[in-house]
Design a protein around this motif. Sequence first.
Motif, PDB file in Angstrom:
ATOM      1  N   ALA A  41     -10.927  -9.795   5.153  1.00 16.73           N
ATOM      2  CA  ALA A  41      -9.709  -9.484   4.401  1.00 16.73           C
ATOM      3  C   ALA A  41     -10.005  -8.475   3.296  1.00 16.73           C
ATOM      4  O   ALA A  41      -9.191  -7.576   3.020  1.00 16.73           O
ATOM      5  CB  ALA A  41      -9.116 -10.764   3.806  1.00 16.73           C
ATOM      6  N   GLU A  42     -11.172  -8.597   2.666  1.00 16.15           N
ATOM      7  CA  GLU A  42     -11.530  -7.666   1.606  1.00 16.15           C
ATOM      8  C   GLU A  42     -11.824  -6.278   2.179  1.00 16.15           C
ATOM      9  O   GLU A  42     -11.495  -5.257   1.570  1.00 16.15           O
ATOM     10  CB  GLU A  42     -12.746  -8.187   0.845  1.00 16.15           C
ATOM     11  CG  GLU A  42     -12.810  -7.766  -0.603  1.00 16.15           C
ATOM     12  CD  GLU A  42     -11.643  -8.286  -1.421  1.00 16.15           C
ATOM     13  OE1 GLU A  42     -10.963  -7.450  -2.047  1.00 16.15           O
ATOM     14  OE2 GLU A  42     -11.404  -9.510  -1.438  1.00 16.15           O
ATOM     15  N   ARG A  64      -8.516  -4.712   2.862  1.00 21.93           N
ATOM     16  CA  ARG A  64      -7.913  -4.297   1.596  1.00 21.93           C
ATOM     17  C   ARG A  64      -8.558  -3.001   1.091  1.00 21.93           C
ATOM     18  O   ARG A  64      -7.862  -2.089   0.638  1.00 21.93           O
ATOM     19  CB  ARG A  64      -8.082  -5.424   0.581  1.00 21.93           C
ATOM     20  CG  ARG A  64      -7.493  -5.150  -0.785  1.00 21.93           C
ATOM     21  CD  ARG A  64      -7.806  -6.311  -1.713  1.00 21.93           C
ATOM     22  NE  ARG A  64      -7.453  -6.012  -3.087  1.00 21.93           N
ATOM     23  CZ  ARG A  64      -7.897  -6.699  -4.134  1.00 21.93           C
ATOM     24  NH1 ARG A  64      -8.736  -7.724  -3.945  1.00 21.93           N
ATOM     25  NH2 ARG A  64      -7.535  -6.368  -5.359  1.00 21.93           N
ATOM     26  N   PHE A  65      -9.876  -2.928   1.181  1.00 25.58           N
ATOM     27  CA  PHE A  65     -10.576  -1.724   0.758  1.00 25.58           C
ATOM     28  C   PHE A  65     -10.170  -0.534   1.624  1.00 25.58           C
ATOM     29  O   PHE A  65      -9.931   0.569   1.117  1.00 25.58           O
ATOM     30  CB  PHE A  65     -12.090  -1.935   0.832  1.00 25.58           C
ATOM     31  CG  PHE A  65     -12.887  -0.679   0.610  1.00 25.58           C
ATOM     32  CD1 PHE A  65     -12.996  -0.133  -0.656  1.00 25.58           C
ATOM     33  CD2 PHE A  65     -13.505  -0.029   1.676  1.00 25.58           C
ATOM     34  CE1 PHE A  65     -13.725   1.042  -0.871  1.00 25.58           C
ATOM     35  CE2 PHE A  65     -14.224   1.140   1.463  1.00 25.58           C
ATOM     36  CZ  PHE A  65     -14.331   1.676   0.191  1.00 25.58           C
ATOM     37  N   ALA A  72      -7.386  -0.023   3.267  1.00 29.09           N
ATOM     38  CA  ALA A  72      -6.024   0.406   2.939  1.00 29.09           C
ATOM     39  C   ALA A  72      -6.001   1.189   1.631  1.00 29.09           C
ATOM     40  O   ALA A  72      -5.309   2.210   1.503  1.00 29.09           O
ATOM     41  CB  ALA A  72      -5.104  -0.815   2.844  1.00 29.09           C
ATOM     42  N   HIS A  73      -6.771   0.722   0.658  1.00 36.66           N
ATOM     43  CA  HIS A  73      -6.853   1.444  -0.615  1.00 36.66           C
ATOM     44  C   HIS A  73      -7.445   2.829  -0.411  1.00 36.66           C
ATOM     45  O   HIS A  73      -6.964   3.821  -0.991  1.00 36.66           O
ATOM     46  CB  HIS A  73      -7.705   0.652  -1.614  1.00 36.66           C
ATOM     47  CG  HIS A  73      -8.022   1.427  -2.848  1.00 36.66           C
ATOM     48  ND1 HIS A  73      -7.084   1.698  -3.830  1.00 36.66           N
ATOM     49  CD2 HIS A  73      -9.178   2.025  -3.266  1.00 36.66           C
ATOM     50  CE1 HIS A  73      -7.637   2.417  -4.786  1.00 36.66           C
ATOM     51  NE2 HIS A  73      -8.910   2.630  -4.475  1.00 36.66           N
ATOM     52  N   ALA A 105      -2.655  -0.156   6.701  1.00 34.26           N
ATOM     53  CA  ALA A 105      -3.554  -1.203   6.199  1.00 34.26           C
ATOM     54  C   ALA A 105      -4.579  -1.555   7.238  1.00 34.26           C
ATOM     55  O   ALA A 105      -4.386  -1.292   8.407  1.00 34.26           O
ATOM     56  CB  ALA A 105      -2.737  -2.442   5.825  1.00 34.26           C
TER      57      ALA A 105
END
Length: 212
Positions: free
Chosen positions: A179-180, A183-184, A186-187, A212
């Motif tokens: 999940a991290e 998230r990274f 997508a950022h 994402a």
Amino acid sequence: MTSPSPDDPRERIIAVATRLFASFGYDGTSTRLIAETAGLNIATVAYHVGGKRDLYLTVMERAHQAERAALDAAAASCAADAAGLRRLLDAYVDFCVAHPEVPALWVHRWQSDAADIADLEGRYARPLIERTAELVRAAAGDGAADAEYAVMTVIWCTHGFCRGGVPGPDGRRGIDDPAEVARFRAHLHRLNDAMLGLGPGCGVPGGGGARA
């Protein structure tokens, strides 16, 4: 980067040295530690790979070859447009997450590790940065951004994430947390789009929101 055969002392030594150099840096890793971790004596290590400097150069050469092969394969299948740049970015993140020893080796060098071996950036890092910057210019246009700094920003962020992760309530989270990683990723898409003007309404073919 493949797993070594347990019956091949040279490959075992290189694999152990890669792991130790990535963990402790060149300056923090002794030949004795490499030999002990590999289950060999120092004379055997020297016979198969030479001194610590020779071994470090072999490790960095292999890390570079693996990274270059991954980027070559991705670049060959990516169009020179915004979507192609995102796929190339994804391939780079995937490589670093799968081979965290590679960003770790370079992060140590950023901290002046093995400072007496000064030509590795010019030999390995610079050509990949320049080549990727050309792809950025082709996709985003010469005036969109400083292409080299855009490429290096992605490298700095990705290496830092793979090496250090992010703070969490129960410690640091990073590449072992899917999940991290998502998230990274997508950022990084949003950051890349913003740097290069590839987001919605920017007028660049293939632009669009970061996925994402």
